[in-house]
Enzyme design. Structure first.
Site, short mmCIF file in Angstrom:
data_model
loop_
_atom_site.label_atom_id
_atom_site.label_comp_id
_atom_site.label_asym_id
_atom_site.label_seq_id
_atom_site.Cartn_x
_atom_site.Cartn_y
_atom_site.Cartn_z
CD GLU A 183 38.07 39.44 42.68
OE1 GLU A 183 38.72 38.23 42.03
OE2 GLU A 183 38.29 39.99 41.60
CD GLU A 220 43.44 39.43 37.53
OE1 GLU A 220 43.61 39.27 37.22
OE2 GLU A 220 42.96 38.66 38.59
C1 GLA Z 1 39.52 37.30 38.67
C2 GLA Z 1 38.64 38.79 38.20
C3 GLA Z 1 36.97 38.49 37.74
C4 GLA Z 1 36.61 37.43 37.76
C5 GLA Z 1 38.04 36.29 38.33
C6 GLA Z 1 36.76 34.35 38.39
O1 GLA Z 1 39.84 37.57 40.44
O2 GLA Z 1 39.32 39.84 39.11
O3 GLA Z 1 36.46 39.38 38.13
O4 GLA Z 1 36.86 37.26 36.92
O5 GLA Z 1 39.11 36.24 38.03
O6 GLA Z 1 35.64 34.39 38.42
#
Ligand code: GLA
Length: 334
Positions: free
Chosen positions: A241, A134
């Protein structure tokens, strides 16, 4: 557990890995369910900097080791998450003892020793690492997110992080991971960032598309365009994710105790079209990880609306497959 339910990851043998974000808690509670359906694990939190390396001289490997051991016992892949991130990273990383900002060299040295200790411990067990998470700013006019990594190390902190990670484990696949990765403006910034890393010879091997999507967006075309653009860099893609929130980001309702019929139908349809698309790009995508193994363990319960329930995964709170599961399964078997 109903043994007649086919294994999700087995349906995807030869297509891509099917992963889940887990914790020691979910592994202890429902390990056999997780091992049946998933063949890749990511620690949802327990390998993050603040958990595994809370103080300068203190590492805590108990939870991470338990997750790694579980994966080894069950022949699963592992994704390491994450080395460099603006969240869940202790302040001491960026500070001198008196609380003033540490120097570039100091911060890089701390990152190096963190990577040597954490990545080094799991060489040969963790195949892919989210080296930087990020780093791109969401606001359209701005490029890199303002973080302590950026302010202490400088603009080349990503390049340095990838170089350090590669030195520590030359066999690991190194990823840049981000969210809102299908939004055209942010997508183009991610592309520009990774392009610039490649241009200076940075050892980066893949892009992680987080895939925190919802019932209403992004569109399949937007997801496709992002996949094609990232793949055009010649890198591997992981969906890292994945979850499909029942609510649009602006929707702040919090009174539902169960998904409405409309939500349930949309979810089935979303997973159907998403996995149709992802399997189309199987030659670029190596791994698709859900952010949670089932609805009883989703971070979206309570985020971004406190106290609100959510139903973003293909298994319900009782670990039973939803219609989405059967749709996903069909695309794997094609
Ligand atoms: C982001 C992070 C993850 C997690 C999510 C929420 O996407 O990369 O590690 O913290 O937020 O669970």
């Amino acid at each position: 557990m109903n043994t007649e339910i086919p294994s999700l990851h087995q349906a995807y043998t030869g297509t891509f890995k099917i992963g889940a974000a887990v914790s020691t808690r979910t592994l202890r509670r429902e390990g056999s369910f997780i091992a049946k359906h998933y063949n890749s694990l990511t620690a949802e939190n327990q390998m993050k900097f603040e958990e595994i390396h809370p103080d300068l001289d203190r590492y805590d490997f108990a939870a991470a080791d338990e997750i790694v051991d579980f994966a080894m016992q069950h022949g699963m892949a592992l994704r390491g998450h994450t080395l460099v991130w603006h969240n869940q990273t202790p302040n001491w990383v960026f500070e001198k003892e008196d609380g003033t900002p540490a120097s570039r060299e100091q911060v890089l040295e701390r990152l190096r020793s963190h990577a040597q200790t954490v990545m080094g411990r799991y060489i040969g067990k963790i195949q892919a690492w989210d080296v930087v998470n990020e780093a791109i700013e969401d606001k359209s006019e701005e490029y890199l997110r303002e973080t302590k990594w950026l302010s202490t190390v400088g603009e080349d902190y990503l390049e340095q992080a990838f170089r350090i990670a590669h030195e520590v484990d030359p066999s690991a696949q190194l990823f840049y991971n981000d969210y809102n990765e299908t939004n055209p403006v942010k997508r183009d910034k991610i592309y520009r960032l990774v392009r610039s890393l490649l241009d200076v010879g940075t050892p980066i091997h893949g892009i992680g598309m987080q895939g925190h999507w919802n019932l209403y967006g992004p569109s399949i075309d937007e997801i496709r365009e992002a996949i094609e653009l990232y793949a055009s860099l010649g890198l591997r893609l992981h969906i890292t994710e994945l979850d499909i929130s029942s609510f649009d980001f602006e929707d702040r309702r919090s009174d539902l105790k169960a998904p409405t019929d409309e939500m349930a139908q949309r979810l089935t349809h979303r997973y159907d079209e998403i996995f149709k698309l992802l399997t189309e790009y199987r030659s670029e995508i190596d791994s698709v990880t859900f952010w949670g193994a089932a609805d009883n363990g989703t971070w979206l319960d309570g985020f971004p609306v406190r106290g609100r329930l959510n139903w973003p995964l293909p298994f319900d709170r009782e670990l039973q497959p939803k219609p989405s599961f059967w749709k996903i399964l069909e695309h794997g078997q094609r």
